[in-house]
Design a protein around this motif. Structure first.
Motif, short mmCIF file in Angstrom:
data_model
loop_
_atom_site.label_atom_id
_atom_site.label_comp_id
_atom_site.label_asym_id
_atom_site.label_seq_id
_atom_site.Cartn_x
_atom_site.Cartn_y
_atom_site.Cartn_z
N GLU A 1 -6.75 3.83 1.17
CA GLU A 1 -5.57 3.02 1.47
C GLU A 1 -4.87 3.53 2.74
O GLU A 1 -4.38 2.72 3.53
CB GLU A 1 -4.60 3.03 0.28
N ASP B 1 2.18 1.78 -3.43
CA ASP B 1 1.13 2.29 -4.30
C ASP B 1 0.89 3.78 -4.08
O ASP B 1 0.73 4.54 -5.04
CB ASP B 1 -0.19 1.54 -4.07
N LEU C 1 0.83 -1.21 0.00
CA LEU C 1 0.00 0.00 0.00
C LEU C 1 0.86 1.26 0.00
O LEU C 1 0.56 2.22 -0.72
CB LEU C 1 -0.94 0.00 1.21
#
Length: 139
Positions: free
Chosen positions: A80, A42, A39
């Motif tokens: 996220e 990302d 995460l």
């Protein structure tokens, strides 16, 4: 979290193995830390993409399209970020040896449920009851 089982095979307890022993806690910690790392990568990639793609368009339609794309991206990253916070809280529960037990009734959440949702804090019965209450309040 859907792709966990591609990377991490489900934990298979040995006969008579104590629930949430150090091996089980280490298994779930490894999953959670891996998801958190993915995460964070990302989010970092998205920030760089937004910065790299930042263009001032003269055409209002192009500008609106770009703003919409950025808005969707930021919303995704916000979700996220919230998941990262939940993962950190879950890792803290592992450290305190409170992981795997329902926050409401203190029964075992169960390995299968934790495999499906490693951040689960409620047993299936308490979760169903909470969802019924939420639905009742929505009406």
């Amino acid at each position: 979290m859907e792709s966990l089982h591609k990377t991490f095979p489900p934990y298979v307890p040995k006969k008579g193995e104590k629930y949430m022993n150090p091996k089980q806690r280490a298994h779930f910690r490894k999953i959670l830390e891996s998801v958190k790392e993915d995460l964070l990568l990302d989010i970092d990639r998205a920030v760089h993409t937004i910065q790299d793609d930042a263009t001032v368009f003269a055409d209002p339609s192009d500008r609106a399209s770009q703003e919409s794309d950025i808005d969707v991206e930021l919303h995704t990253r916000d979700r996220e970020g919230k998941l990262i916070k939940k993962i950190e809280e879950t890792i803290a529960r592992i450290d305190k040896q409170q992981y795997g037990y329902c926050e409401n009734c203190r029964v075992q959440i169960g390995l299968k449920r934790l495999e499906a949702r490693p951040t689960a804090t409620l047993c299936i019965d308490c979760k169903k009851l909470a969802e019924l209450r939420e639905r009742g309040m929505e009406k």
